[in-house]
Design an enzyme around this catalytic site. Structure first.
Site, PDB file in Angstrom:
ATOM      1  N   THR A 124       0.819  -1.217   0.000  1.00  0.00           N
ATOM      2  CA  THR A 124       0.000   0.000   0.000  1.00  0.00           C
ATOM      3  C   THR A 124       0.854   1.269   0.000  1.00  0.00           C
ATOM      4  O   THR A 124       1.883   1.336   0.676  1.00  0.00           O
ATOM      5  CB  THR A 124      -0.921  -0.004   1.232  1.00  0.00           C
ATOM      6  OG1 THR A 124      -1.729  -1.169   1.163  1.00  0.00           O
ATOM      7  CG2 THR A 124      -1.813   1.222   1.293  1.00  0.00           C
ATOM      8  N   GLU A 125       0.415   2.260  -0.772  1.00  0.00           N
ATOM      9  CA  GLU A 125       1.058   3.574  -0.786  1.00  0.00           C
ATOM     10  C   GLU A 125      -0.027   4.625  -0.582  1.00  0.00           C
ATOM     11  O   GLU A 125      -1.213   4.319  -0.717  1.00  0.00           O
ATOM     12  CB  GLU A 125       1.797   3.779  -2.113  1.00  0.00           C
ATOM     13  CG  GLU A 125       2.931   2.776  -2.283  1.00  0.00           C
ATOM     14  CD  GLU A 125       3.711   2.945  -3.583  1.00  0.00           C
ATOM     15  OE1 GLU A 125       3.482   3.949  -4.288  1.00  0.00           O
ATOM     16  OE2 GLU A 125       4.539   2.067  -3.866  1.00  0.00           O
ATOM     17  N   ILE A 155       1.694   0.305   7.010  1.00  0.00           N
ATOM     18  CA  ILE A 155       2.351  -0.993   7.026  1.00  0.00           C
ATOM     19  C   ILE A 155       2.262  -1.621   8.433  1.00  0.00           C
ATOM     20  O   ILE A 155       2.832  -1.098   9.391  1.00  0.00           O
ATOM     21  CB  ILE A 155       3.825  -0.890   6.559  1.00  0.00           C
ATOM     22  CG1 ILE A 155       3.898  -0.269   5.164  1.00  0.00           C
ATOM     23  CG2 ILE A 155       4.507  -2.267   6.613  1.00  0.00           C
ATOM     24  CD1 ILE A 155       3.062  -0.954   4.097  1.00  0.00           C
ATOM     25  N   PHE A 337     -24.744  -5.716  26.087  1.00  0.00           N
ATOM     26  CA  PHE A 337     -24.169  -5.101  27.289  1.00  0.00           C
ATOM     27  C   PHE A 337     -24.849  -3.769  27.623  1.00  0.00           C
ATOM     28  O   PHE A 337     -24.646  -3.238  28.717  1.00  0.00           O
ATOM     29  CB  PHE A 337     -22.668  -4.851  27.099  1.00  0.00           C
ATOM     30  CG  PHE A 337     -21.782  -6.004  27.482  1.00  0.00           C
ATOM     31  CD1 PHE A 337     -21.691  -7.131  26.680  1.00  0.00           C
ATOM     32  CD2 PHE A 337     -21.014  -5.970  28.634  1.00  0.00           C
ATOM     33  CE1 PHE A 337     -20.854  -8.196  27.011  1.00  0.00           C
ATOM     34  CE2 PHE A 337     -20.178  -7.023  28.987  1.00  0.00           C
ATOM     35  CZ  PHE A 337     -20.101  -8.137  28.174  1.00  0.00           C
ATOM     36  N   GLU A 362      -6.178  -5.948   3.789  1.00  0.00           N
ATOM     37  CA  GLU A 362      -5.973  -7.075   2.851  1.00  0.00           C
ATOM     38  C   GLU A 362      -7.108  -7.141   1.827  1.00  0.00           C
ATOM     39  O   GLU A 362      -7.643  -8.200   1.527  1.00  0.00           O
ATOM     40  CB  GLU A 362      -5.797  -8.390   3.627  1.00  0.00           C
ATOM     41  CG  GLU A 362      -4.492  -8.364   4.401  1.00  0.00           C
ATOM     42  CD  GLU A 362      -4.047  -9.728   4.892  1.00  0.00           C
ATOM     43  OE1 GLU A 362      -4.291 -10.718   4.193  1.00  0.00           O
ATOM     44  OE2 GLU A 362      -3.423  -9.777   5.958  1.00  0.00           O
TER      45      GLU A 362
END
Lengths: 386, 252
Positions: A124-125, A155, A337, A362
């Site tokens: 990824t960029e 990352i 809850f 991903e």
């Protein structure tokens, strides 16, 4: 028993659950708060040989494959999905070497990972997320080295890992067909780490920018061949996505367990709230979804271990389904809850925050639906011969 | 150097125990078992001695029924070299009997060290280390919390009410461990796999030594009484509380 496990698989599950219960659960709220990297727990995982699970025996592993890795990820994520990601992210970073590394590369790096050095996968960029094909990081051949320049974003394990598998362009004129995969070591000059991201969930996991400034990577560290980068990345994801599904499954199971326990304890209108059908049906739906996701995830992981071939569609289906139900189940757990679910004294709000990432990384679940649809089309065209 | 560590199979401490309806013992139906937690510290200590010296053998010994092999395998998975089961047909609840069986075996083995838990968490008697010390004629250090291995010998720590006792010790010696300052290691996957291949000798104990005690019956603990909430404004609630503590519970 719904899922018969071999003795070895049961051992992995038991050890991972023991670590989750005794070492992770007591500290997960602290790590969620401080965003520290859980090195002590990574060491416990390594000492228990969990990093050996997915490494072949010839390289000091246990040679057990994707299904066993998923069992470990599921149990660790039952404790904390953020802490478990140090492990699952390492598996992701290792797959390029496992699948396409040559003998020398495997001999050099796999035993290190088996012993507990962690890895990271870098594709990824900033401008190339879902559109992974538009990466710009360059790798220019200069004699015996490739010189890497560029910026990688989001990352997992970035800055903490010792071993990075990186996709970069060796021939930008060919676009993504000119991409190649490299192994980069943490201490190679020019490799720098940018800011650590502050995140909604999985806060015990380190997510960083990685900056390549004239990083000289020996030509021996090219994985497969020039131009094979996209292929390496796609097969890496095919193998790793059941791990994301297992992570989602662990989160969902944990939220479900907490919700059942709470519903039995919490009294309103003079009785435990689990006696109300409104609560029972929510719990039943949660159980249905979790069991369906588990069945699917295990089947796909086992299919990957059994054969070679293209698992893009199946691994995408497992990842999409398990992550979608993890989101639904954790939202339901918070609902059961009630007000207590919304505060940090109870664990389910964290699980809801952690679950969200499994629908995003991903491959977002939308991009994966594209993948699934294109696989369906391909199959259909093949069947009718057009 | 021969380092023996005694291990006992006990009910999982996280599970509440129930007395059988006929009061003859604990209801063992479906009960999960673990290695006695104090024995885990002893096993860790034994492994550290071996690792520090770089030589020697760690032998896990259990006196118990056939199921105790699981417990021995746990110690083997942690890193012990081999196991010995002193096999009896029924569970022994008499500490003298256990100590007799252990000493009969150990006296011919020339141990340098015998490491034990200070007690087993099932019957909580804590007598076996002392009886064994008497029978073997070995000195005993009880309730040890830390251990350092130096060239001159072993430095042991015991925590007492007035401070930490620091003791220099040499073999032969029996050490019984309290919850220690060090953590027992997790059995690793490779450890568990290797443990299956490590030898475990089974010595059948056909003639049981005489027992010194007989348990007549087990009584379940009394059920906890329901708490009382004093729903009064201040300062009446404090007055009421003091009154109840004086008159009802007679604590003050």
């Amino acid at each position: 028993m719904l899922y018969p496990l071999t003795e070895e698989e049961k051992m992995i599950k038991d050890i991972a659950r023991k670590i989750a219960k005794e070492k992770i659960v007591p500290v997960r709220a602290k790590f969620d708060e401080t965003e520290e990297f859980p090195w002590d727990i990574v060491k416990v995982m390594a000492d228990a040989d969990l990093f050996r699970v997915f490494i072949p025996e010839e390289y000091e592993g246990l040679g057990m494959g994707v299904f066993a890795m998923c069992l470990a990820v599921e149990e660790l994520s039952w404790g904390c999905a953020g802490i478990a990601l140090s492990y699952a992210g390492t598996a992701l970073g290792t797959f390029p070497i496992l699948l396409y590394g040559n003998e020398e590369q495997k001999k050099k790096y796999l035993p290190q990972i088996a012993g507990g050095k962690i890895a990271a996968f870098c594709i990824t960029e900033p401008q190339a997320g879902s559109d992974a094909l538009s990466i710009r990081t360059r790798a220019e051949r200069d004699g015996d080295v490739y010189v890497l320049n560029g910026l990688k974003q989001f990352i997992t394990n970035g800055g903490e890992a010792d071993i990075y598998t990186v996709i970069a362009l060796t021939d930008p004129t060919k676009g993504i067909r000119g991409a190649s995969a490299f192994i980069v070591e943490k201490d190679m000059p020019g490799l720098k780490f940018g800011k650590k991201e502050k995140k909604l969930g999985i806060r015990a996991s380190a997510t960083r920018e990685i900056i390549f400034e004239n990083v000289k990577v020996p030509k021996e560290n090219l994985i497969a061949r020039e131009g094979f980068g996209l292929f390496v990345a796609m097969r890496t994801f095919d193998n790793a996505r059941p791990g994301v599904a297992a992570q989602a499954l662990g989160i969902a199971q944990s939220a479900f367990d907490a919700a059942v326990e709470y519903a039995m304890e919490r009294k309103q209108f003079g009785q435990p709230i689990i006696s109300f059908q409104a609560i029972q049906h929510i719990l039943a739906d949660m159980a249905i979804k979790i069991e369906a996701a588990r069945s699917l995830t295990y089947s796909v992981a086992k299919a990957i271990d059994r054969g070679k071939g293209d698992f893009s569609k199946e691994s995408s289906i497992a990842k999409c389904f398990a992550s979608d139900i993890a989101m639904e189940v954790t939202v339901d757990a918070v609902q059961i809850f009630g007000g207590y679910g919304y505060i940090k004294d109870y664990p389910v709000e964290k699980m809801m925050r952690d679950a969200k990432i499994t629908q995003i990384y991903e491959g977002t679940n939308q991009i994966l639906r594209n993948t699934i649809a294109s696989c369906i089309l391909k199959e259909k065209r093949k069947a009718i011969g057009t | 150097m021969k380092i023996f560590v005694t291990v006992k199979r006990v009910p999982d401490t996280g599970v509440p125990l129930r007395v059988k309806s006929d009061r003859t013992g604990i209801d063992r139906e479906g009960l999960p078992y673990v290695i006695n937690p104090y024995d885990e510290y002893a096993t860790e200590a034994a492994l550290r001695i071996k690792e520090k010296i770089g030589d020697g053998e760690v032998i896990a010994v259990s006196c118990g029924t056939e199921d105790s092999i699981e417990t021995i395998r746990h110690a083997l998975a942690m890193g012990a070299d081999r196991g010995v089961l002193l096999k009896v047909n029924d569970e022994i609840t008499d500490s003298v009997q256990t100590a007799d069986i252990l000493s009969d075996y150990l006296k011919s083995e020339n141990p340098d060290f015998i490491l034990m838990g200070k007690k087993a968490v099932d019957y909580d008697r804590g007598l076996v280390p002392a009886y064994l010390s008497e029978k073997l004629g070995f000195p005993l250090e009880t309730c040890v919390t830390n251990m350092e291995i130096k060239d001159s010998g072993f430095v042991l720590e015991r925590e007492t009410e007035y401070g930490v006792e620091i003791i220099e010790a040499r073999s032969p010696l029996i050490i019984s461990f309290e919850k220690a300052k060090f953590e027992p290691r997790f059995p690793s996957l490779r450890g568990v796999m290797m443990a299956k291949k490590k030898p475990v000798d089974v010595n059948e104990i056909s003639n049981l030594p005489a027992n010194s005690t007989n348990i007549l019956s087990y009584e379940p603990p009394p059920e906890r009484k329901k708490g009382k909430i004093i729903d009064l404004p201040f300062p009446d609630n404090v007055k009421e509380l003091v009154k109840l503590l004086k008159e009802e519970s007679k604590i003050i």
